[in-house]
Design a protein around this motif. Structure first.
Motif, PDB file in Angstrom:
ATOM      1  N   GLU A  61     -32.122   2.623  48.222  1.00  0.00           N
ATOM      2  CA  GLU A  61     -32.448   1.240  47.830  1.00  0.00           C
ATOM      3  C   GLU A  61     -32.579   0.316  49.038  1.00  0.00           C
ATOM      4  O   GLU A  61     -32.806  -0.886  48.865  1.00  0.00           O
ATOM      5  CB  GLU A  61     -31.373   0.690  46.898  1.00  0.00           C
ATOM      6  N   ASN A  62     -32.445   0.862  50.227  1.00  0.00           N
ATOM      7  CA  ASN A  62     -32.569   0.061  51.446  1.00  0.00           C
ATOM      8  C   ASN A  62     -33.994   0.204  51.964  1.00  0.00           C
ATOM      9  O   ASN A  62     -34.349   1.206  52.586  1.00  0.00           O
ATOM     10  CB  ASN A  62     -31.566   0.549  52.495  1.00  0.00           C
ATOM     11  N   PHE A  63     -34.820  -0.798  51.695  1.00  0.00           N
ATOM     12  CA  PHE A  63     -36.239  -0.740  52.035  1.00  0.00           C
ATOM     13  C   PHE A  63     -36.419  -1.216  53.476  1.00  0.00           C
ATOM     14  O   PHE A  63     -36.194  -2.391  53.775  1.00  0.00           O
ATOM     15  CB  PHE A  63     -37.057  -1.623  51.085  1.00  0.00           C
ATOM     16  N   ILE A  64     -36.825  -0.319  54.350  1.00  0.00           N
ATOM     17  CA  ILE A  64     -36.962  -0.680  55.760  1.00  0.00           C
ATOM     18  C   ILE A  64     -38.408  -0.504  56.219  1.00  0.00           C
ATOM     19  O   ILE A  64     -39.139   0.353  55.724  1.00  0.00           O
ATOM     20  CB  ILE A  64     -36.024   0.144  56.667  1.00  0.00           C
ATOM     21  N   PHE A  65     -38.788  -1.358  57.157  1.00  0.00           N
ATOM     22  CA  PHE A  65     -40.113  -1.254  57.773  1.00  0.00           C
ATOM     23  C   PHE A  65     -39.977  -1.476  59.271  1.00  0.00           C
ATOM     24  O   PHE A  65     -39.320  -2.428  59.698  1.00  0.00           O
ATOM     25  CB  PHE A  65     -41.097  -2.268  57.192  1.00  0.00           C
ATOM     26  N   PRO A  66     -40.627  -0.598  60.069  1.00  0.00           N
ATOM     27  CA  PRO A  66     -41.357   0.579  59.594  1.00  0.00           C
ATOM     28  C   PRO A  66     -40.395   1.683  59.194  1.00  0.00           C
ATOM     29  O   PRO A  66     -39.293   1.773  59.748  1.00  0.00           O
ATOM     30  CB  PRO A  66     -42.176   0.988  60.829  1.00  0.00           C
TER      31      PRO A  66
END
Length: 327
Positions: free
Chosen positions: A227-232
């Protein structure tokens, strides 16, 4: 401010994808904006950090967590959508092709020939497809990946004698590479590779059977970090990255969203903030040249862009709720 207007104030790498994926701007308008990516903003900064020997950070891959390397810089440039035909990009790729090797001290393979681990080869294959380095190295990686697919449909970077159970992380890395290679090969005039497409679909089925984040046995979330949305994205899996892949694959295959994506879309919507944005995640530990996204917890142009294009494909009614009222 309207969220779309806010996104259009971002880096040119965000703007051109907003124009293409959210606004359906004409191709020439999108191309004009995309042409700026190699010369302005984040991508231009990354390109300027390459050394004459083809490396970033002196490493082909780098120690775990350190993204100052050829592997992770090319992955970032690909996700920023830099034009692979831009002069600065061609210079950079020519340098990598000529000078970068995996495990150079041990006489390792040239970078675009890949390595041995499935997750590494998935990433290199995606980069080779995006930057037009198609050839024996790419075919070698495809062969290794197809041979290494496990009975449950996915992949694992651990040796098969150590694990016969697939990893979400490794599987998504491979799926992104296979899809990119399929698209690039078809665009280059090659006939579709039925074995590759079948392997991709089997790998996607592995994730779909688990709704992209659930244990097949209990239905509980496999890892909280999904659930940890990281970019890039790094090599680590998350639900937004996975949904973005399924959107891209669905557009290639010409298929509607699979109903089993619904729980993952619901999870994505749970992370929506007031005002219709998504927050930046907590980056994976390790060094970077500079941040490409907002600070953790702050509104993220990248997560907002990716979430909105996923919703536009998978749940347009939810996206309609985020749009400003008509005047």
């Amino acid at each position: 401010m309207d969220v779309t207007d806010w996104l259009l104030e971002s880096d040119p790498s965000v703007r051109w994808q907003v124009m293409r994926d959210l606004l359906d701007e004409p191709d020439d308008v999108v191309a004009a904006e995309r042409s700026r990516v190699a010369n302005e903003g984040s991508a231009a900064r990354l390109l300027s950090l390459q050394t004459a020997d083809g490396y970033w950070g002196g490493e082909a891959y780098g120690i775990d967590g350190d993204r100052r390397s050829v592997m992770w810089t090319l992955q970032s440039l690909r996700r920023l959508g830099v034009d692979p035909e831009a002069e600065a990009v061609r210079t950079a790729i020519d340098r990598v092709t000529a000078g970068v090797r995996f495990n150079e001290d041990d006489g390792g393979l040239p970078f675009f020939d890949g390595e041995v681990e499935a997750c590494v080869n998935g990433g290199v294959l995606a980069a080779s497809a995006y930057f037009g380095v198609l050839g024996e190295g790419a075919e070698r990686m495809v062969g290794l990946l197809l041979d290494g697919q496990l009975d449950d449909g996915g992949w694992n970077c651990e040796p098969i004698e150590e694990s016969r159970r697939s990893s979400f992380d490794s599987t998504l890395c491979v799926l992104e590479g296979l899809l990119a290679h399929e698209v690039a090969s078809t665009a280059a005039g090659s006939a579709p590779d039925a074995a590759l497409i079948d392997a991709r679909h089997r790998g996607e089925e592995y994730l779909l059977e688990r709704n992209l984040y659930r244990r097949k046995s209990t239905g509980g979330i496999v890892r909280e970090r999904y659930e940890n949305f990281i970019f890039p994205p790094y090599w680590v899996y998350d639900v937004l990255r996975s949904l973005d892949h399924f959107r891209a694959a669905g557009l290639v295959d010409g298929t509607a969203p699979d109903p089993r994506l619904a729980p993952a879309v619901d999870l994505l919507l749970e992370h929506r903030r007031d005002g219709g944005t998504w927050a930046a995640g907590d980056p994976w530990n390790g060094a970077v040249f500079f941040a490409l996204d907002a600070a953790p917890g702050e509104p993220s142009p990248w997560n907002t862009l990716r979430a909105r294009r996923v919703l536009r494909w998978a749940r347009p009614d939810a996206l309609d709720e985020l749009l400003p009222p008509a005047e």
